[in-house]
Design a protein around this motif. Structure first.
Motif, PDB file in Angstrom:
ATOM      1  N   PHE A 122     -22.054  24.369  48.042  1.00  0.00           N
ATOM      2  CA  PHE A 122     -22.305  23.077  47.334  1.00  0.00           C
ATOM      3  C   PHE A 122     -20.660  22.330  47.438  1.00  0.00           C
ATOM      4  N   GLY A 123     -20.629  21.195  47.634  1.00  0.00           N
ATOM      5  CA  GLY A 123     -19.387  20.239  47.821  1.00  0.00           C
ATOM      6  C   GLY A 123     -19.602  18.856  47.350  1.00  0.00           C
ATOM      7  N   PHE A 124     -18.830  18.538  46.256  1.00  0.00           N
ATOM      8  CA  PHE A 124     -18.934  17.118  45.622  1.00  0.00           C
ATOM      9  C   PHE A 124     -18.128  16.248  46.232  1.00  0.00           C
ATOM     10  N   LYS A 125     -18.672  15.421  46.911  1.00  0.00           N
ATOM     11  CA  LYS A 125     -17.477  14.286  47.673  1.00  0.00           C
ATOM     12  C   LYS A 125     -16.601  13.572  46.891  1.00  0.00           C
ATOM     13  N   PHE A 126     -17.122  13.425  45.665  1.00  0.00           N
ATOM     14  CA  PHE A 126     -16.275  12.662  44.594  1.00  0.00           C
ATOM     15  C   PHE A 126     -14.998  13.740  43.803  1.00  0.00           C
ATOM     16  N   GLU A 127     -15.177  15.124  44.110  1.00  0.00           N
ATOM     17  CA  GLU A 127     -14.434  16.073  43.111  1.00  0.00           C
ATOM     18  C   GLU A 127     -13.087  15.443  42.842  1.00  0.00           C
ATOM     19  N   LYS A 128     -12.290  14.961  43.956  1.00  0.00           N
ATOM     20  CA  LYS A 128     -10.959  14.626  43.780  1.00  0.00           C
ATOM     21  C   LYS A 128     -10.991  13.272  42.830  1.00  0.00           C
ATOM     22  N   ILE A 129     -11.572  12.599  42.951  1.00  0.00           N
ATOM     23  CA  ILE A 129     -11.843  11.321  41.819  1.00  0.00           C
ATOM     24  C   ILE A 129     -12.134  11.920  40.564  1.00  0.00           C
ATOM     25  N   LEU A 130     -12.978  12.753  40.439  1.00  0.00           N
ATOM     26  CA  LEU A 130     -13.423  13.442  39.049  1.00  0.00           C
ATOM     27  C   LEU A 130     -12.075  14.196  38.536  1.00  0.00           C
ATOM     28  N   GLY A 131     -11.324  14.722  39.631  1.00  0.00           N
ATOM     29  CA  GLY A 131     -10.137  15.414  38.985  1.00  0.00           C
ATOM     30  C   GLY A 131      -8.973  14.603  38.526  1.00  0.00           C
ATOM     31  N   LEU A 132      -9.033  13.520  39.221  1.00  0.00           N
ATOM     32  CA  LEU A 132      -8.026  12.497  38.845  1.00  0.00           C
ATOM     33  C   LEU A 132      -8.447  11.622  37.521  1.00  0.00           C
ATOM     34  N   LYS A 133      -9.623  11.518  37.427  1.00  0.00           N
ATOM     35  CA  LYS A 133     -10.193  10.771  35.992  1.00  0.00           C
ATOM     36  C   LYS A 133      -9.819  11.865  35.083  1.00  0.00           C
ATOM     37  N   GLU A 134     -10.061  13.112  35.163  1.00  0.00           N
ATOM     38  CA  GLU A 134      -9.715  13.983  34.106  1.00  0.00           C
ATOM     39  C   GLU A 134      -7.980  13.991  33.668  1.00  0.00           C
ATOM     40  N   LYS A 135      -7.373  14.036  34.840  1.00  0.00           N
ATOM     41  CA  LYS A 135      -5.914  14.214  34.407  1.00  0.00           C
ATOM     42  C   LYS A 135      -5.582  12.622  33.832  1.00  0.00           C
ATOM     43  N   LEU A 136      -6.324  11.492  34.149  1.00  0.00           N
ATOM     44  CA  LEU A 136      -5.717  10.273  33.761  1.00  0.00           C
ATOM     45  C   LEU A 136      -6.414  10.237  32.196  1.00  0.00           C
ATOM     46  N   GLU A 137      -7.473  10.930  31.921  1.00  0.00           N
ATOM     47  CA  GLU A 137      -7.857  11.163  30.516  1.00  0.00           C
ATOM     48  C   GLU A 137      -6.963  11.843  29.634  1.00  0.00           C
TER      49      GLU A 137
END
Length: 146
Positions: A3-18
């Motif tokens: 499984f590979g989530f194509k928005f994983e990097k964006i999700l990681g960035l949102k978590e860091k931003l949060e």
């Protein structure tokens, strides 16, 4: 199949931003508490000066002493007003950061829900492939025994 989530990097960035927004809120919150404490101390000093002024007025102190103490009280008022304005500004800043934090948190949750949906779809596809493979194995068994 992986499984590979194509928005994983964006999700990681949102978590860091949060996390960053949460830290910014904590810093401002600490500043607010410190400033409230400082204002409280200034107000206590002002009350003490008023009490001193009352005492020296009763004891018949000199005009110079009365003027000095009155000036000190006025300076306290100015300082307290300045600190209250700064406090008001910090509270506005905190509210702004809180709004930003809530927005980023909402975006992160949206990506997490999307990820969960993709995981469910992935699991469904795997299940269908497994069922198809089992059907093929059963078909080969039936042909092999006939």
């Amino acid at each position: 199949m992986k499984f590979g989530f194509k928005f994983e990097k964006i999700l990681g960035l949102k978590e860091k931003l949060e996390d960053n927004k949460k830290n910014e809120m904590a810093i401002i919150s600490n500043s607010i508490r410190d400033l409230e404490s400082e204002i409280s101390k200034m107000e206590e000093m002002k009350r003490e000066r008023y009490d001193m002024l009352e005492e020296i007025l009763m004891s018949g102190a000199s005009i110079t002493d009365i003027k000095k103490l009155s000036y000190s009280i006025e300076c306290s008022d100015v300082s307290i007003e300045r600190l209250q304005q700064k406090l008001s500004s910090l509270r506005e800043s905190f509210n702004y950061k809180k709004t930003e934090y809530l927005e980023v948190m909402k975006e992160r949750k949206s990506f997490e829900k999307l990820k969960e949906k993709h995981i469910d779809e992935f699991k469904h596809i795997i299940k269908l492939k497994e069922e198809k493979a089992l059907d093929q194995i059963n078909t080969f068994r039936i042909r092999g025994t006939s």
